[in-house]
Design an enzyme around this catalytic site. Sequence first.
Site, mmCIF file in Angstrom:
data_model
loop_
_atom_site.group_PDB
_atom_site.id
_atom_site.type_symbol
_atom_site.label_atom_id
_atom_site.label_comp_id
_atom_site.label_asym_id
_atom_site.label_seq_id
_atom_site.Cartn_x
_atom_site.Cartn_y
_atom_site.Cartn_z
ATOM 1 N N HIS A 111 -53.439 41.066 4.511
ATOM 2 C CA HIS A 111 -54.299 40.470 3.484
ATOM 3 C C HIS A 111 -53.641 39.262 2.834
ATOM 4 C CE1 HIS A 111 -56.492 40.252 -0.397
ATOM 5 N NE2 HIS A 111 -57.502 40.807 0.264
ATOM 6 N N TYR A 159 -60.237 37.516 -17.803
ATOM 7 C CA TYR A 159 -59.413 37.113 -18.935
ATOM 8 C C TYR A 159 -59.595 35.628 -19.230
ATOM 9 C CZ TYR A 159 -56.840 41.540 -19.098
ATOM 10 O OH TYR A 159 -56.494 42.851 -19.227
ATOM 11 N N ALA A 192 -59.643 38.520 -13.505
ATOM 12 C CA ALA A 192 -60.522 37.353 -13.431
ATOM 13 C C ALA A 192 -61.232 37.061 -14.752
ATOM 14 C CB ALA A 192 -61.547 37.553 -12.316
ATOM 15 N N ASP A 221 -49.908 39.658 -3.771
ATOM 16 C CA ASP A 221 -50.796 40.301 -2.805
ATOM 17 C C ASP A 221 -50.047 41.385 -2.040
ATOM 18 O OD1 ASP A 221 -52.990 40.448 -0.657
ATOM 19 O OD2 ASP A 221 -53.687 38.816 -1.933
ATOM 20 N N SER A 274 -61.668 37.581 -2.008
ATOM 21 C CA SER A 274 -60.222 37.436 -1.832
ATOM 22 C C SER A 274 -59.865 36.147 -1.116
ATOM 23 C CB SER A 274 -59.659 38.613 -1.027
ATOM 24 O OG SER A 274 -59.548 39.762 -1.820
ATOM 25 N N ASN A 312 -65.865 42.224 -4.959
ATOM 26 C CA ASN A 312 -66.898 42.330 -3.928
ATOM 27 C C ASN A 312 -67.911 43.440 -4.188
ATOM 28 O OD1 ASN A 312 -65.546 40.282 -2.613
ATOM 29 N ND2 ASN A 312 -64.369 41.684 -1.330
#
Length: 383
Positions: free
Chosen positions: A90, A200, A198, A40, A250, A185
């Site tokens: 984040h 895969y 995501a 991140d 997230s 989002n």
Amino acid sequence: MKQQIKERPWALQRIVFDQLWQNTKGRDAHGRPVRVAVIDTGVDNTNPQLAEAVDTKHGWDFLHNTKDGKNETAGDPKAPKDGTYDPVGHGTKVAGIIAARPRAGTGFVGLAPEATIIPLRQNDEKGSGTAATLAQAIRKAIAADADVINISQDTTKPLTTTSDLAAAVKEARRENIVVVASAGNDGLDGRLKDTYPAAYAGVLAVASSDRNNERAPFSQSGYFIGVAAPGVDMVSTVPRGGQCVDNGTSFSAPYVAGVAALLKAKHPDWKEHQIVAQIEQTAERTVNGRDSFVGWGVVDPVRALTEDAHPIDRPSADSGLAKAAPPDPAAWPDGESSQERMERYATYGVGAGGVAVAVIAGAAVVWRDARKRDTRTRATARQ
């Protein structure tokens, strides 16, 4: 220190912690903490709830540690190079949802408060990361003996199954590491779209749900969605102490990563795909099987940790879970009426243009989080 939120967040109010933690809080039977890599914007370990959670020895800053030794993107030449520099905030929020330690004066705590976080800083508010550094971060997580990898980022354009990022994901899975990724989002338009990593194969892709176990309006829909998890008004840790409230897939992904960490601790012999299947099978759903909005349903941490007599290889639609009645909003302390829900949805629609998007160079790997509120720890402009 920044202000602490005293109340127990709504996403934790529905969990009976005595049941969730009856076997483990993130350590296996030998006392070894499960290791969760957070790829991140870094993880600030000066927050008291994360000070004992972060493994600085194996953390890394892919923006700071450049080949020429310069620190052009980190902004502070004196910043640590171990992944604990997080001016955006984040990654610190993501890490807190997974493993924040209990602290007097706040009802917020991580789902796996004895797990260890491996901080891998790969992005910033400028979108300085690349697909290459994301793949490198995954391989760094493998070398650091991660059990779970959380990636709260997605791509702005499709990547191939032969990309280096896809190869890195496959390498992680071969090492029996559970890979969890946010769905993205961009769901306000209602279109189905694959996002990566995501989408895969084998990655547990997480969408966002609201207080009523419905898909949050911003949450990306797609055939690849594995489960949904709370992603609206999520409380978590911020740099230098305290908490804030934020929204987005997230923050749904680490909720699921925390459950995966607990399962890893309780069942260290289970394969990574069995951990994923367990989370999907025990999710709360009202349709007979999987859909493109919440996947197999909304994650149920307690069921995942208690209905686990034996491992399964894949979820099934004939378990009887589909017969469950939709949750009654009045049953939750923070439930809302249909009118209130529609008003909130309208707010999301109006604010859609303000959703923050940090674009990564190269293959354009990004994270997208709706309605950012902690303006001191992030950039407010669309990158």
